[in-house]
Write a protein that holds these residues in place. Structure first.
Motif, PDB file in Angstrom:
ATOM      1  N   TYR A   1       0.826  -1.203   0.000  1.00 26.42           N
ATOM      2  CA  TYR A   1       0.000   0.000   0.000  1.00 26.42           C
ATOM      3  C   TYR A   1       0.862   1.255   0.000  1.00 26.42           C
ATOM      4  CZ  TYR A   1      -3.694   3.208   1.585  1.00 26.42           C
ATOM      5  OH  TYR A   1      -4.584   4.241   1.725  1.00 26.42           O
ATOM      6  N   VAL A   2       1.866   1.283   0.859  1.00 26.05           N
ATOM      7  CA  VAL A   2       2.754   2.448   0.959  1.00 26.05           C
ATOM      8  C   VAL A   2       3.510   2.671  -0.353  1.00 26.05           C
ATOM      9  CG1 VAL A   2       4.826   3.354   2.076  1.00 26.05           C
ATOM     10  CG2 VAL A   2       3.023   2.312   3.456  1.00 26.05           C
ATOM     11  N   THR A   3       4.076   1.592  -0.900  1.00 27.72           N
ATOM     12  CA  THR A   3       4.855   1.706  -2.141  1.00 27.72           C
ATOM     13  C   THR A   3       4.000   2.198  -3.297  1.00 27.72           C
ATOM     14  OG1 THR A   3       6.247  -0.142  -1.407  1.00 27.72           O
ATOM     15  CG2 THR A   3       6.390   0.478  -3.727  1.00 27.72           C
ATOM     16  N   SER A   4       2.782   1.677  -3.410  1.00 25.20           N
ATOM     17  CA  SER A   4       1.895   2.109  -4.498  1.00 25.20           C
ATOM     18  C   SER A   4       1.576   3.594  -4.382  1.00 25.20           C
ATOM     19  CB  SER A   4       0.593   1.299  -4.469  1.00 25.20           C
ATOM     20  OG  SER A   4      -0.200   1.611  -3.342  1.00 25.20           O
ATOM     21  N   ALA A   5       1.342   4.046  -3.151  1.00 25.05           N
ATOM     22  CA  ALA A   5       1.029   5.460  -2.944  1.00 25.05           C
ATOM     23  C   ALA A   5       2.209   6.352  -3.329  1.00 25.05           C
ATOM     24  CB  ALA A   5       0.637   5.697  -1.491  1.00 25.05           C
ATOM     25  N   PHE A   6       3.427   5.911  -3.019  1.00 26.65           N
ATOM     26  CA  PHE A   6       4.599   6.724  -3.371  1.00 26.65           C
ATOM     27  C   PHE A   6       4.842   6.741  -4.880  1.00 26.65           C
ATOM     28  CE2 PHE A   6       5.714   7.017   1.068  1.00 26.65           C
ATOM     29  CZ  PHE A   6       6.366   8.244   1.114  1.00 26.65           C
ATOM     30  N   PHE A   7       4.577   5.636  -5.545  1.00 29.35           N
ATOM     31  CA  PHE A   7       4.663   5.640  -7.010  1.00 29.35           C
ATOM     32  C   PHE A   7       3.666   6.635  -7.598  1.00 29.35           C
ATOM     33  CE2 PHE A   7       6.515   1.109  -7.242  1.00 29.35           C
ATOM     34  CZ  PHE A   7       7.801   1.623  -7.398  1.00 29.35           C
ATOM     35  N   GLY A   8       2.463   6.653  -7.034  1.00 25.41           N
ATOM     36  CA  GLY A   8       1.453   7.603  -7.488  1.00 25.41           C
ATOM     37  C   GLY A   8       1.862   9.032  -7.219  1.00 25.41           C
ATOM     38  N   ALA A   9       2.459   9.269  -6.051  1.00 23.26           N
ATOM     39  CA  ALA A   9       2.893  10.618  -5.678  1.00 23.26           C
ATOM     40  C   ALA A   9       4.008  11.124  -6.587  1.00 23.26           C
ATOM     41  CB  ALA A   9       3.358  10.625  -4.228  1.00 23.26           C
ATOM     42  N   VAL A  10       4.992  10.262  -6.848  1.00 16.42           N
ATOM     43  CA  VAL A  10       6.109  10.648  -7.728  1.00 16.42           C
ATOM     44  C   VAL A  10       5.594  10.963  -9.129  1.00 16.42           C
ATOM     45  CG1 VAL A  10       8.208   9.822  -8.858  1.00 16.42           C
ATOM     46  CG2 VAL A  10       7.855   9.388  -6.426  1.00 16.42           C
ATOM     47  N   THR A  11       4.688  10.116  -9.619  1.00 14.23           N
ATOM     48  CA  THR A  11       4.085  10.351 -10.934  1.00 14.23           C
ATOM     49  C   THR A  11       3.394  11.697 -10.977  1.00 14.23           C
ATOM     50  OG1 THR A  11       3.712   7.971 -11.252  1.00 14.23           O
ATOM     51  CG2 THR A  11       2.417   9.476 -12.629  1.00 14.23           C
ATOM     52  N   ASN A  12       2.627  11.981  -9.935  1.00 12.52           N
ATOM     53  CA  ASN A  12       1.875  13.230  -9.884  1.00 12.52           C
ATOM     54  C   ASN A  12       2.778  14.454  -9.839  1.00 12.52           C
ATOM     55  OD1 ASN A  12       0.178  15.363  -7.970  1.00 12.52           O
ATOM     56  ND2 ASN A  12      -1.093  14.251  -9.435  1.00 12.52           N
ATOM     57  N   LEU A  13       3.809  14.386  -9.006  1.00 13.39           N
ATOM     58  CA  LEU A  13       4.717  15.531  -8.873  1.00 13.39           C
ATOM     59  C   LEU A  13       5.456  15.819 -10.183  1.00 13.39           C
ATOM     60  CD1 LEU A  13       6.262  14.964  -5.323  1.00 13.39           C
ATOM     61  CD2 LEU A  13       4.734  16.816  -6.032  1.00 13.39           C
ATOM     62  N   ILE A  14       5.886  14.758 -10.860  1.00  8.14           N
ATOM     63  CA  ILE A  14       6.602  14.944 -12.129  1.00  8.14           C
ATOM     64  C   ILE A  14       5.683  15.542 -13.185  1.00  8.14           C
ATOM     65  CG2 ILE A  14       7.716  13.739 -14.050  1.00  8.14           C
ATOM     66  CD1 ILE A  14       8.800  11.723 -11.996  1.00  8.14           C
ATOM     67  N   VAL A  15       4.489  14.954 -13.325  1.00  7.94           N
ATOM     68  CA  VAL A  15       3.547  15.434 -14.338  1.00  7.94           C
ATOM     69  C   VAL A  15       3.092  16.854 -14.022  1.00  7.94           C
ATOM     70  CG1 VAL A  15       1.295  15.049 -15.417  1.00  7.94           C
ATOM     71  CG2 VAL A  15       2.783  13.099 -14.903  1.00  7.94           C
ATOM     72  N   ASN A  16       2.786  17.133 -12.755  1.00  6.17           N
ATOM     73  CA  ASN A  16       2.370  18.486 -12.371  1.00  6.17           C
ATOM     74  C   ASN A  16       3.458  19.517 -12.670  1.00  6.17           C
ATOM     75  OD1 ASN A  16      -0.113  17.692 -11.491  1.00  6.17           O
ATOM     76  ND2 ASN A  16       0.334  17.859  -9.311  1.00  6.17           N
ATOM     77  N   SER A  17       4.686  19.174 -12.326  1.00  7.35           N
ATOM     78  CA  SER A  17       5.801  20.110 -12.552  1.00  7.35           C
ATOM     79  C   SER A  17       5.983  20.420 -14.036  1.00  7.35           C
ATOM     80  CB  SER A  17       7.093  19.520 -11.982  1.00  7.35           C
ATOM     81  OG  SER A  17       6.981  19.299 -10.599  1.00  7.35           O
ATOM     82  N   LEU A  18       5.749  19.414 -14.888  1.00  8.64           N
ATOM     83  CA  LEU A  18       5.922  19.600 -16.327  1.00  8.64           C
ATOM     84  C   LEU A  18       4.732  20.290 -16.989  1.00  8.64           C
ATOM     85  CD1 LEU A  18       7.452  16.111 -17.269  1.00  8.64           C
ATOM     86  CD2 LEU A  18       8.665  18.296 -17.107  1.00  8.64           C
ATOM     87  N   LEU A  19       3.517  19.984 -16.513  1.00  5.53           N
ATOM     88  CA  LEU A  19       2.319  20.433 -17.240  1.00  5.53           C
ATOM     89  C   LEU A  19       1.605  21.647 -16.648  1.00  5.53           C
ATOM     90  CD1 LEU A  19       0.635  17.024 -18.224  1.00  5.53           C
ATOM     91  CD2 LEU A  19       2.309  18.391 -19.495  1.00  5.53           C
ATOM     92  N   ILE A  20       1.640  21.818 -15.327  1.00  2.00           N
ATOM     93  CA  ILE A  20       0.903  22.940 -14.731  1.00  2.00           C
ATOM     94  C   ILE A  20       1.372  24.303 -15.239  1.00  2.00           C
ATOM     95  CG2 ILE A  20       0.502  24.204 -12.573  1.00  2.00           C
ATOM     96  CD1 ILE A  20       0.058  21.592 -11.164  1.00  2.00           C
TER      97      ILE A  20
END
Length: 476
Positions: A354-373
């Motif tokens: 559960y923890v690992t999946s959440a961190f994968f999701g968080a890293v994905t979100n931060l990278i995409v947000n930084s590039l697209l926002i």
């Protein structure tokens, strides 16, 4: 009617109420406060949420799970409740003091931040984790329903123009504060006061911190997107995103309700029973229900978005159409993943997955947000959220593929997905200049429901003919 059904109904009623009240007030608030005013509230609330997370740690899951597993032993129940709560209270006082330092030294809007301090302090009294672990959903629903109705009435009475944004903030956080305080009278009836030793409190710190890692990770793509929007764009973009997100809560609230009800039940079953057939059957039924709710409601809302948004929000919110089309598909992945984690991973104490999946999701979100926002603003944040939910769901599914009948579960969701896609494509592209927009909205809803049902029945008919089984056998 068994307790699971009752609890699901009670919690679903409350979750729908949580969504219904904003739906009632949003058309009014969007016109009175505007996107900028909504953005002020959303940004300040999102920041304060982080402080609340540090008070609650992983209690919503850990506390729920702990209470559910020992609720039949009154002595253990008393000792565990008070030792967990004293840990929460200590964190609440400490974090609240830090939040006040933030208000006066860092906050972009000091007054709004100070109002949100009521929300932060309210976390000191949040014992929903205990009541959910005890499966006392009725008590929570009744009291919170009355408070939600009162909050809604206050919005219409006291929020009259754009200058009342701080009044709106105060009403919203006072509703939360009262909801937490109102639950305490139940405690003295169930668990007598007990002063725990430090060693008793310390036992809960490590497992709480493990689940807290998940809470922080999830917050990065549930809360941080709005904070990043506010920092990298403007409050109006936060307002658009917040407005779209409120509608998305409609399908996800019922799925969350299912997970909230089933987590203590599955935990108790895993702890006290050895009959795996019961747990497998409940997991399968939950997957079916989550797939149906998430796919049908998400596709339906997407299909009528062009008509719904101008009617519901008024002019100036057209950007929300694109946000709907990007964010709503995430409901399906969120629903599937929610069932896996609340009914298998957390009850089985598979916290690492559960923890690992959440961190994968968080890293994905931060990278995409930084590039697209910076370039696409709210649309970029929406893409980040969608990709994060997909990553979390796929990782969790992959990691437990050998422990559960994953192929069966995925196959079960296909008919719902097919029906949803067909419904969306037809009603989204259906237009008529001869019908007024309100009439067109209702016509699309009726057509969508009929298409969804007919498509499901056709798939069931084809499948039963190929497999040479009856509809009754298929449903079973």
């Amino acid at each position: 009617m068994n307790s699971i059904k009752k609890n699901f109904i009670y919690n679903s009623i409350y979750q729908l109420l949580v969504i219904a009240m904003p739906l009632i007030t949003t058309p009014y608030i969007s016109r009175v406060l505007g996107a900028n005013g909504i953005g002020v509230y959303s940004y300040s609330y999102s920041v304060s949420q982080y402080y609340v997370l540090f008070i609650m740690l992983g209690l919503n899951n850990y506390g729920n799970r702990t209470i559910a597993s020992i609720r039949n032993d009154k002595k253990l129940l008393k000792e565990n409740f008070w030792s967990i709560y004293f840990m929460q209270l200590f964190l609440g006082i400490s974090v609240s003091l830090i939040y006040f330092i933030y208000c006066f030294s860092i906050a972009r809007n000091t007054f709004a931040a100070l109002i949100m301090s009521i929300y932060v302090i309210s976390a000191c009294f949040d014992i929903n984790w205990f009541l959910f672990g005890m499966e006392m959903f009725k008590a929570t629903v009744i009291r919170n329903t009355l408070i939600k109705v009162l909050t809604t009435a206050c919005i219409f009475i006291f929020v009259r123009n754009a200058e009342d944004v701080y009044t709106y903030c105060l009403i919203m956080v006072m509703g939360i504060f009262l909801s937490q305080i109102a639950l305490w009278p139940y405690i003295k009836k169930i668990v007598p006061f007990y002063f725990p030793s430090f060693s008793e409190i310390k036992v809960h710190i490590k497992p709480n911190l493990v689940l807290f890692l998940t809470v922080i990770a999830v917050s990065l793509y549930k809360i941080m997107d709005k904070i990043m929007l506010g920092m990298l764009s403007n409050t109006s973009q936060v307002g658009f995103y917040e407005s779209a997100e409120r509608i998305i809560l409609i399908p996800t609230s019922l799925i969350t309700s299912l997970g909230t009800v089933m987590l203590p039940r599955m935990t108790n079953m895993f702890a006290t029973e050895k009959n795996s057939d019961k747990t497998k059957n409940l997991l399968y039924k939950s997957i079916v229900l989550a797939a149906f709710l998430s796919s049908s409601m998400a596709a339906g809302i997407m299909g009528v978005s062009k008509e719904f948004i101008p009617i519901f929000y008024g002019s100036g919110y057209e950007e929300c159409i694109n946000l709907f089309l990007i964010l709503l598909p995430s409901c399906f992945f969120l629903g599937f993943g929610n069932v896996l984690r609340t009914q298998y991973l957390i009850p089985k104490k598979l916290d690492k997955i559960y923890v690992t999946s959440a961190f994968f999701g968080a890293v994905t979100n931060l990278i995409v947000n930084s590039l697209l926002i910076p370039k696409y603003f709210a649309v970029g944040a929406a893409v980040g959220t969608l990709l994060s939910e997909i990553v979390v769901c796929v990782y969790q599914s992959y990691m437990i593929r050998k422990k559960v009948e994953l192929g069966k579960y995925i196959f079960t969701t296909v008919p719902f997905l097919v029906s949803s896609v067909v419904m969306f494509l037809i009603i989204y592209n259906f237009n008529s200049s001869d019908i007024r927009i309100i009439g067109l909205l209702f016509l699309k809803i009726v057509i969508g429901v009929l298409i969804y049902i007919i498509t499901l029945l056709l798939q069931a008919f084809i499948y039963t003919r190929i497999r040479k089984i009856s509809i009754k056998e298929l449903i079973h």
